[in-house]
Scaffold this active site. Structure first.
Site, PDB file in Angstrom:
ATOM      1  N   CYS A   1      58.700  -9.882  76.227  1.00  0.00           N
ATOM      2  CA  CYS A   1      57.994 -10.514  77.352  1.00  0.00           C
ATOM      3  C   CYS A   1      56.509 -10.642  77.006  1.00  0.00           C
ATOM      4  CB  CYS A   1      58.177  -9.669  78.606  1.00  0.00           C
ATOM      5  SG  CYS A   1      57.210 -10.220  80.031  1.00  0.00           S
TER       6      CYS A   1
ATOM      7  N   CYS B   1      61.762  -6.543  78.675  1.00  0.00           N
ATOM      8  CA  CYS B   1      60.518  -6.083  79.300  1.00  0.00           C
ATOM      9  C   CYS B   1      60.465  -4.562  79.365  1.00  0.00           C
ATOM     10  CB  CYS B   1      60.402  -6.620  80.734  1.00  0.00           C
ATOM     11  SG  CYS B   1      60.550  -8.397  80.913  1.00  0.00           S
TER      12      CYS B   1
ATOM     13  N   ARG C   1      59.213 -10.982  88.425  1.00  0.00           N
ATOM     14  CA  ARG C   1      60.264 -10.944  89.441  1.00  0.00           C
ATOM     15  C   ARG C   1      61.513 -10.256  88.883  1.00  0.00           C
ATOM     16  NH1 ARG C   1      62.825 -16.265  92.491  1.00  0.00           N
ATOM     17  NH2 ARG C   1      64.302 -15.130  93.833  1.00  0.00           N
TER      18      ARG C   1
ATOM     19  N   CYS D   1      54.288  -8.340  79.973  1.00  0.00           N
ATOM     20  CA  CYS D   1      54.131  -6.869  79.939  1.00  0.00           C
ATOM     21  C   CYS D   1      54.041  -6.322  78.514  1.00  0.00           C
ATOM     22  CB  CYS D   1      55.276  -6.193  80.687  1.00  0.00           C
ATOM     23  SG  CYS D   1      56.892  -6.333  79.854  1.00  0.00           S
TER      24      CYS D   1
ATOM     25  N   THR E   1      67.465 -15.171  80.582  1.00  0.00           N
ATOM     26  CA  THR E   1      66.208 -15.658  80.002  1.00  0.00           C
ATOM     27  C   THR E   1      66.079 -15.323  78.515  1.00  0.00           C
ATOM     28  OG1 THR E   1      65.006 -13.624  80.554  1.00  0.00           O
ATOM     29  CG2 THR E   1      65.030 -15.389  82.219  1.00  0.00           C
TER      30      THR E   1
ATOM     31  N   CYS F   1      57.186  -3.865  84.251  1.00  0.00           N
ATOM     32  CA  CYS F   1      56.785  -5.276  84.186  1.00  0.00           C
ATOM     33  C   CYS F   1      56.649  -5.856  85.603  1.00  0.00           C
ATOM     34  CB  CYS F   1      57.812  -6.084  83.407  1.00  0.00           C
ATOM     35  SG  CYS F   1      57.351  -7.835  83.224  1.00  0.00           S
TER      36      CYS F   1
END
Length: 355
Positions: free
Chosen positions: A66, A35, A42, A69, A31, A39
């Site tokens: 992110c 994070c 998933r 978070c 991605t 966080c």
């Protein structure tokens, strides 16, 4: 088998461990996002995860923060920010003694959240309600002023209590004695003690009418009594009569690892010390945390040394498990009752959890 640092970090990520926030971030190659460990998103597969010591280093590697978070922010959520704002308001109210509106509704309005959510998240993060936090701050100030020899009346008002009767009531709940008694360094407080044998040596348990005020370990009964008297030089200290009672029995069971029942404590302490001690009591048996991790867990990531001092002032051996805190470099570190005893306690707890 030695567990690598990355394996420890992955366990923290898998468990969404809030205590690991601020210690590192994890980045996901699929991605391009990094994070904080807690966080709520998933969890990716382990093969897609890389670890970085800071948000800046993750960004330099080409990853983006992110949006859920907010790993670059001091606060992981709106709730954490609201709690920090309210703590600041309460700290000012305690420090200045001003009649700032500190009821739950006013505090919630100032932070931009509902009273229900403020109460819920403040208790989750700080381990007490806003009202209890303010009372603890004020009684800490009261204690400091009384130590300097000021009058009870003046110290009460300067600490933010609007009457001496409120100061007496709060102080009785907070550190088990009246303000006047505390001004005399504990003169007038009654402490009963019992001594018993444990797997780790002789143990003395001191109690006041509010709860356990001391749990100490040693080799001889005379040394233990001397330790207790040195902690409370002007208190009326006597050996307990008859049966040790349920409270002391529960302490003995907890020390031996056969009980996890909560113990009523009367230890005094500042709000910071209590935050540290509450964090220590949340460490599961068989596990350890570093001073830095405890500091991060209570929202004071730069206060590792202060955490160490809070551990050193802990009078309740094992009940408040400061033996579960180790240095950041993995060295076991010092312990009020001796390094060898600390090693024995950790070994005993590790063995118990493996069985």
């Amino acid at each position: 088998m030695t567990i690598s640092l990355d394996e420890k970090r992955w366990k923290a990520v898998a468990a969404r461990d809030r205590n690991a926030d601020g210690l590192f971030v994890y980045a996901v190659s699929s991605t391009g996002i990094f994070c904080r460990p807690s966080c709520p998103s998933r969890r990716p597969g382990r093969s897609k995860v890389q670890f970085y010591g800071s948000a800046e280093s993750a960004e330099r590697a080409g990853f983006r923060a992110c949006l859920r978070c907010r790993p670059k922010s001091t606060y992981a959520s709106r709730a954490e920010k609201a709690v920090a704002q309210v703590k600041s308001i309460l700290d000012d109210a305690a420090r200045t003694g001003d009649s700032i509106a500190t009821d739950l509704k006013s505090l919630a309005s100032a932070a931009g959240v509902s009273p229900f959510h403020l109460q819920r998240h403040f208790k989750r993060i700080v381990a007490m309600t806003p009202k209890a936090y303010l009372t603890k701050k004020r009684t800490t100030m009261l204690r400091e002023k009384l130590k300097k020899g000021g009058s009870v009346l003046r110290a009460s008002y300067e600490s933010g209590f609007n009457s001496p009767s409120r100061a007496y009531a709060a102080a009785g709940k907070e550190f088990g004695m009246s303000p006047a008694a505390y001004r005399k360094e504990g003169a007038g407080i009654e402490i009963s003690y019992w001594i018993t044998r444990t797997s780790f040596g002789r143990m003395i348990v001191g109690t006041t009418r509010m709860g356990v005020c001391a749990v100490m370990l040693g080799k001889t009964d005379s040394d233990l009594v001397r330790q207790l008297r040195s902690e409370f030089p002007k208190a009326a200290i006597t050996r307990g009569k008859g049966d040790t009672g349920k409270l002391v029995s529960e302490v003995a069971k907890l020390v031996e690892g056969s009980s996890t029942a909560p113990i009523d404590l009367d230890l005094g302490g500042t709000p910071f010390q209590w935050k540290v001690w509450e964090a220590l009591r949340k460490i599961p048996a068989g596990q350890t945390r570093t001073y830095g991790q405890i500091a991060a867990a209570i929202g004071k990531p730069g206060a590792a040394r202060a955490v160490g001092r809070a551990c050193a002032t802990n009078r309740a051996a094992i009940v408040i498990p400061c033996h579960r805190v180790v240095r950041g470099d993995g060295v076991i570190g010092e312990y009020r009752w001796g390094t060898s005893l600390k090693k024995r306690l950790l070994s005993h707890e590790a063995g118990s959890t493996e069985e």
